[in-house]
Design an enzyme around this catalytic site. Structure first.
Site, PDB file in Angstrom:
ATOM      1  CB  CYS A 102      46.562  37.840  40.503  1.00 10.90           C
ATOM      2  SG  CYS A 102      46.202  38.857  39.046  1.00 10.90           S
ATOM      3  CE  LYS A 104      39.800  42.707  41.928  1.00 14.19           C
ATOM      4  NZ  LYS A 104      40.890  42.989  40.966  1.00 14.19           N
ATOM      5  CB  SER A 450      43.541  49.278  36.579  1.00 12.25           C
ATOM      6  OG  SER A 450      44.858  48.786  36.661  1.00 12.25           O
TER       7      SER A 450
END
Length: 534
Positions: A102, A104, A450
């Site tokens: 993902c 992070k 994002s």
């Protein structure tokens, strides 16, 4: 104690390799990583070392998006990196295979690898396949933009409900060239992940062979004496930035690459992104602004296709060492550009002459800020300011269609310290995109965007509002000027007026006074330094 977990007498004479993943079933990005982890362990064992598995946390940006939970997203990067570092340090492992899926968890694993400097291989958990909605590929971001389309009256609630049900069909990270796939591409470009590892989808049966190969590769690095800092050099980071530019990657890559370089002991700054972006063409046509998803890149040969095209154009350093024990150029020796496709274009006929990043300075961002540049991005913008003190305030205005073409929207108090945690503004940007305003409104924030946000927005404004940065002085009705060619972002007030406003400003009280987020706010540095916590 090691006998109790299964060590044989022979195992005590073998290297011990930590095999760590961010597996959980909270989010599709990480739901299949336990399988990859077990396969990687099998590869370690077959190569003559002893695998020891452990896991770390991760959070889902997609699920935490648009509410208070998003404040925990960027801080989780530090927690993941710290936890991997501490386990490996405490147990005295000889090497590491790190698997993540993902936004992070990926940079966090690379940060930990850089800190530890033990032989290591990184492996991405793989992209999700795109959903299918009425004959076209769709992703998570299409759903978020659908919220704006419903508000604009161009999509029905029933259609949005149908879209939402098909957008995420199974395991894997978000399908477009959003942050997860950007970071996966970076891992290959850095040389710290095996070739082709970035593009193989999470559900693809080839993942077993890939995972086993990652386990075998770390043992080979142990035998060769090659450590991460032999691979993650300044030249390798420049390669990673070039690939980011070529694929039109997420603005989060600026924050993360600077942080990874910091932990690998490499002197890198946000200005390196601007310098490399000016010389590197944008050649890959990916969502959110383009047509294709990561699984499409896999069908034509993955990230090596992008890298070979850049290498042949003299835009990549081929002498950098990689986890294969070979150089970048050696890894790419048999890669040929595939004809008859428009997913990755030749450098001679790119989508855009410059890469996807522009670093702007000015009296609104003395320490810099990041503009995501695409083929349709404006070259200059000037307009009246609408100031919002939080993402929620701005989203309410966007949902009510109270933001108009030509507005300059400023969202502040969302920086690393002031947020805390630099929330992503996807709910706002998607709402505006759904209304057809994504290239007609300039959005500026000390927070983040994002990877699913389209081009033409400005993030990571530094110093942030909570630190008394000039963004704190902006008022409704002011005028902001942005000049992309000159790399300028300015509030059109004189220096004396700026000084008066900032002198009258006082910092807002901290949103959290105890717990992990309070600790993070006390430790975190400026976005211009990667928001690292030293």
């Amino acid at each position: 104690m090691l006998r109790a977990v299964g060590f044989s007498e022979e195992d005590f004479g073998k290297p011990q390799v930590g095999v760590v993943s961010s597996w959980n079933n909270v989010t599709p990005c990480n739901a299949s990583l336990d399988r990859d982890q077990h396969w990687a362990s099998a590869g370690v064992k077959s190569a003559g070392a002893v695998p020891l598995e452990f896991m770390t946390i991760t959070v889902s940006d997609g699920i935490s998006m648009g509410h208070e939970g998003m404040r925990a997203s960027l801080p989780s990067r530090e927690v993941i990196a710290d936890s991997v570092e501490l386990v490996v340090h405490a147990e005295r492992f000889d090497g590491v295979v790190a698997i993540a899926g993902c936004d992070k968890s990926q940079p966090a694993m690379l940060m930990a690898i850089g800190r530890l400097n033990l032989p290591a291989v990184y492996q991405y958990g793989g992209t999700i396949m795109p959903g299918r909605f009425r004959g076209r590929d769709v992703t998570y971001v299409d759903v978020i933009e659908g919220v704006g389309a419903v508000a604009a009256g161009t999509m029905s609630e029933q259609d949005l409900n149908e879209l939402e049900r098909v957008a995420c069909p199974g395991p894997g990270a978000c399908a477009g060239m959003f942050t997860a796939n950007t970071m996966a591409s970076i891992s290959e470009a850095l040389g710290i992940a095996l070739p082709l590892s970035a593009s193989i989808p999470a559900i693809d049966p080839r993942r077993e062979a890939l995972s086993r190969a990652s386990g075998e590769a770390v043992v080979n690095l142990l035998n060769l004496g090659i450590r991460p800092r032999d691979i993650m050099t300044r030249e390798a980071f420049e390669n990673a930035i070039a690939v980011c530019c070529a694929v039109g990657g997420s603005t989060n890559a600026v924050l993360h690459i600077v942080a990874i370089a910091h932990d690998a002991g490499v002197d890198l700054s946000i200005d390196d992104f601007d310098r490399i972006s000016r010389r590197t063409p944008h050649i890959a046509d990916f969502k959110p602004s383009g047509k294709y998803v990561m699984a499409d890149l896999d069908t034509i040969g993955g990230v090596p296709i992008v890298m070979r095209e850049l290498l042949d154009a003299g835009l990549l350093n081929g002498d950098c060492m990689t986890v294969t024990g070979k150089t970048v150029a050696e890894n790419l020796l048999d890669v040929t550009y595939p004809t008859g496709q428009d997913i990755v274009l030749p450098t001679s006929s790119p989508l855009h002459d410059e890469g996807g990043y522009a670093i702007l300075y000015g009296n609104l961002a003395p320490e810099g800020c990041v503009l995501k540049v695409g083929p349709t991005t404006f070259r200059s913008f000037r307009g009246p300011v609408r100031v919002f003190e939080s993402e929620e305030d701005c989203f309410r205005a966007a949902a009510a269609r109270a933001i108009e073409a030509g507005d300059v929207v400023i969202i502040r108090n969302e920086g690393p310290r002031g947020g805390p945690g630099m929330r992503e503004m996807l709910a706002v940007t998607a709402a505006l995109a759904g209304q057809g305003l994504y290239d007609k409104v300039l959005l500026i924030t000390d927070g983040r965007f994002s990877g699913g946000t389209r081009s033409g927005n400005i993030a990571h404004v530094a110093p942030e509002s909570a630190d008394g940065g000039p963004i704190a002085a902006a008022r409704d009705g002011d005028v902001v000027s942005c000049d992309v060619e000159a790399r300028r972002l300015d509030l059109d007030i004189d220096e004396d007026e700026m000084t008066r406003r900032l002198k009258a400003w006082s910092p807002p009280p901290p949103r959290y006074t105890t717990g992990a987020l309070a600790k993070y706010a006390r430790l975190v540095s400026s976005a211009s330094r990667g928001a690292v916590c030293d």
